[in-house]
Design a protein around this motif. Structure first.
Motif, PDB file in Angstrom:
ATOM      1  N   PRO A  63      -4.489  -2.453 -10.729  1.00 41.72           N
ATOM      2  CA  PRO A  63      -5.027  -2.354 -12.090  1.00 41.72           C
ATOM      3  C   PRO A  63      -4.340  -3.365 -12.998  1.00 41.72           C
ATOM      4  CG  PRO A  63      -4.585  -0.179 -11.197  1.00 41.72           C
ATOM      5  CD  PRO A  63      -4.001  -1.162 -10.231  1.00 41.72           C
ATOM      6  N   THR A  93      -3.736  -7.588 -18.500  1.00 44.44           N
ATOM      7  CA  THR A  93      -4.626  -7.264 -19.614  1.00 44.44           C
ATOM      8  C   THR A  93      -4.356  -8.177 -20.803  1.00 44.44           C
ATOM      9  OG1 THR A  93      -4.650  -4.949 -18.897  1.00 44.44           O
ATOM     10  CG2 THR A  93      -5.428  -5.421 -21.135  1.00 44.44           C
ATOM     11  N   ASP A 127     -14.161  -7.770 -15.486  1.00 50.37           N
ATOM     12  CA  ASP A 127     -14.832  -6.468 -15.449  1.00 50.37           C
ATOM     13  C   ASP A 127     -14.477  -5.648 -14.213  1.00 50.37           C
ATOM     14  OD1 ASP A 127     -16.132  -6.994 -17.836  1.00 50.37           O
ATOM     15  OD2 ASP A 127     -17.824  -7.976 -16.847  1.00 50.37           O
ATOM     16  N   LYS A 128     -13.571  -6.166 -13.380  1.00 51.06           N
ATOM     17  CA  LYS A 128     -13.198  -5.463 -12.156  1.00 51.06           C
ATOM     18  C   LYS A 128     -12.137  -4.399 -12.460  1.00 51.06           C
ATOM     19  CE  LYS A 128     -15.709  -8.278  -9.609  1.00 51.06           C
ATOM     20  NZ  LYS A 128     -16.915  -7.834  -8.909  1.00 51.06           N
ATOM     21  N   PRO A 129     -12.138  -3.287 -11.704  1.00 47.06           N
ATOM     22  CA  PRO A 129     -11.116  -2.250 -11.926  1.00 47.06           C
ATOM     23  C   PRO A 129      -9.721  -2.680 -11.500  1.00 47.06           C
ATOM     24  CG  PRO A 129     -12.473  -1.708 -10.025  1.00 47.06           C
ATOM     25  CD  PRO A 129     -13.112  -2.904 -10.675  1.00 47.06           C
ATOM     26  N   VAL A 130      -9.659  -3.614 -10.536  1.00 48.59           N
ATOM     27  CA  VAL A 130      -8.372  -4.148 -10.087  1.00 48.59           C
ATOM     28  C   VAL A 130      -8.434  -5.668 -10.082  1.00 48.59           C
ATOM     29  CG1 VAL A 130      -7.700  -2.155  -8.693  1.00 48.59           C
ATOM     30  CG2 VAL A 130      -9.135  -3.932  -7.672  1.00 48.59           C
ATOM     31  N   TYR A 131      -7.265  -6.308 -10.286  1.00 43.56           N
ATOM     32  CA  TYR A 131      -7.172  -7.767 -10.295  1.00 43.56           C
ATOM     33  C   TYR A 131      -6.383  -8.222  -9.063  1.00 43.56           C
ATOM     34  CZ  TYR A 131      -8.651  -7.895 -15.231  1.00 43.56           C
ATOM     35  OH  TYR A 131      -9.346  -7.778 -16.402  1.00 43.56           O
TER      36      TYR A 131
END
Length: 551
Positions: free
Chosen positions: A178, A196, A217-221
């Protein structure tokens, strides 16, 4: 075609001789390139921003050279010089090989399952004992940018990260977390940021803001760590400042993260082979006949001579002694070689297009238009075109959706050729009837068994638009097509049609096409509602079938 800018004097120094502008232009032509422009940094700035902005800019002469889009090995000075030297027989075609480090085990990059949600693939290599000068360093960075803008599709398919290996320690881990859990000091910054915060910081960055949409827009990077928890990079956005390379860097760790593993391997090969004598992958070999090349090019040379021509193009070749067979080594730099025809093209280039004798065609013909179906082609379309307008649900179409479409007409890759033909007819309603259109092209379908999650399928589609439906015309076209494909009208080993239900077609006026027992398509009279949705007023018959089984 990509354009490579190189400093003229630096290029001539690397080539070992000087050329006049006319001589170098001719050399480029012989090698299949084009000298597009002779300019300077000062002239470019003056032309684009005015003379006042050009004050103090360099007067160094630059050559702008157009290279083929699939020749990634020519996107930097090193690859360009190497190719030209081999072509002019002043350098032997290099043979690349993989070597193990003199001390210790090879480095490892461990990929965790979490990356599957965002960017699932990664490959890596190490360049050892590199000596950077300012010119080499600049070329190294410029090659990355050229690859990013071309084969990497602006980092959406592949992103390259380069690091000073002596400042980090393996094994390395490629994972996804995340954004709030990722924190590091990014390249050329003075403090740490969370992922973030970085996404907010770079929204105003003229360079990096263009890549944020790939993962924001992805939940994880995605993120790469060394064994001590130091962040190497957060691909495809930014590298960490800790492992940045400098002119003093001696060992470079290169990582390529990707959504397309094939392109990732090509990119890694380019980065390694352009700046090292070694490569992470062995050669592949291909065999073909000198008769094939002679016939296709229009020359008459011996097997040994053709092998010499191919070697000039960095394709180490030799006659095997078995008839006129030639064995050709395909180095990692030549990802553009995918068929014997590509090798034939290189042989023609080395022979010299101007040296190929002109011959009179064996067959004399006078061209004339034959009445029949006209060709059309439209690749992308809206969701409405392939679903609602055809009385289908979008969930049933296996459509590949395009992220951030600029218009509604480019929302999805088409899953059927029919909407494109109907839209073409709608745009040509005032033409004399009947309107007969066809298209032979690809559609794109989701396929989880493929590396990229989708596959192309070659289709044939035809439409007949007139005052009467003309089902017999479309049926006749199917019969003629099968006749040309030498498929008999018989069940079992041939083809046949049988009644089918399809919401796109008028009830009772649709048939499914079977070839050797397998369904390959449908034909029939289109439903009036479908015709009206495409703003048409006349009856229409259509045929669409998969032609992959015949290729």
């Amino acid at each position: 075609m990509p354009t490579v800018g190189v400093k003229r004097d630096l290029l001539f120094k690397a080539l070992g001789r000087t050329y006049t502008d006319e001589e170098f232009d001719e050399l480029c032509f012989e090698f299949g390139l084009e000298l597009d422009e002779i300019t300077s940094e000062k002239e470019i700035i003056s032309r684009e921003q005015g003379d006042s902005k050009a004050s103090g800019a360099s007067d160094t002469i630059l050559y702008k050279i157009d290279v083929p889009a699939n020749r990634y090995d020519l996107l930097c000075l090193e690859g360009l010089v190497r190719g030209l030297q081999v072509f002019k027989n002043t350098l032997e075609a290099p043979r690349y090989r993989r070597v193990s480090p003199s001390s210790g085990e090879p480095q490892k990059l461990v990929i965790t399952k979490e990356t599957a949600a965002v960017r699932p693939h990664a490959v890596a290599a190490v360049l050892r004992n590199i000596t950077f000068t300012q010119e080499r360093y600049d070329s190294f960075i410029e090659l990355q940018e050229k690859l990013h803008q071309n084969i990497c599709r602006k980092r959406s398919l592949v992103a390259i990260g380069t690091h000073d290996l002596d400042t980090i320690s393996g094994p390395f881990t490629y994972t996804a977390k995340p954004p709030g859990d990722i924190s590091f000091k990014p390249l050329n910054q003075t403090k740490e940021y969370t992922a973030t915060q970085l996404m907010s910081l770079y929204k105003t960055d003229s360079h990096l803001r263009h890549y944020l949409h790939i993962i924001e827009d992805k939940p994880v990077y995605p993120v790469i760590y060394d064994s001590n928890g130091i962040v190497l990079s957060m691909p495809p956005i930014i590298n960490g400042d800790h492992s940045k390379i400098t002119l003093k860097t001696k060992n470079v760790f290169i990582e390529c993260t990707a959504t397309d593993v094939t392109k990732a391997k090509i990119v890694l090969d380019m980065m390694v082979t352009m700046f090292s004598e070694y490569c992470s992958q062995p050669f592949t070999k291909e065999k073909l006949s000198s008769e094939f090349i002679n016939r296709k090019v229009g020359i008459n040379e011996s097997t040994e001579k053709i092998a010499q021509l191919l070697t000039r193009m960095c394709l180490l070749s030799q006659a095997t002694g078995v008839g006129d067979e030639i064995e050709v080594e395909i180095p990692p730099t030549r990802s553009d070689i995918i068929h014997a025809c590509d090798i034939m093209e290189d042989a023609a280039m080395a022979y010299g297009f101007n040296n190929i004798p002109r011959t009179t065609p064996r067959t004399y013909t006078v061209a004339n238009q034959v009445p029949g179906f006209s060709s059309a082609c439209l690749m992308c379309c809206s969701q409405e075109d392939i679903a609602e307008k055809l009385a289908k649900k979008i969930s049933e179409t296996k459509a590949v959706h395009i992220s951030n479409p600029k218009t509604a007409e480019f929302q999805v890759a088409r899953t059927t050729l029919l909407p494109g033909l109907l839209k073409t007819i709608a745009a040509n309603r005032k033409m004399p009837l009947p309107l007969k259109l066809f298209e032979i092209s690809d559609v794109v379908l989701k396929d989880e068994t493929k590396d990229v999650g989708a596959r192309n399928s070659r289709r044939f589609c035809a439409v007949y638009y007139n005052k009467s439906p003309g089902f017999e015309v479309i049926h006749g076209l199917l019969d003629r097509t099968m006749q040309l494909l030498e498929v008999k009208s018989v069940r079992g080993d041939g083809y046949h049609i049988q009644a089918a239900d399809d919401s796109t077609f008028f009830p009772g006026r649709c048939a499914e096409i079977f070839v050797r027992g397998k369904s390959v398509g449908r034909l029939g009279v289109l439903h009036p509602d479908v015709i009206n949705r495409f703003e048409l007023t006349m009856p229409c018959s259509a045929l669409e079938m998969d032609i992959e089984p015949f290729l």
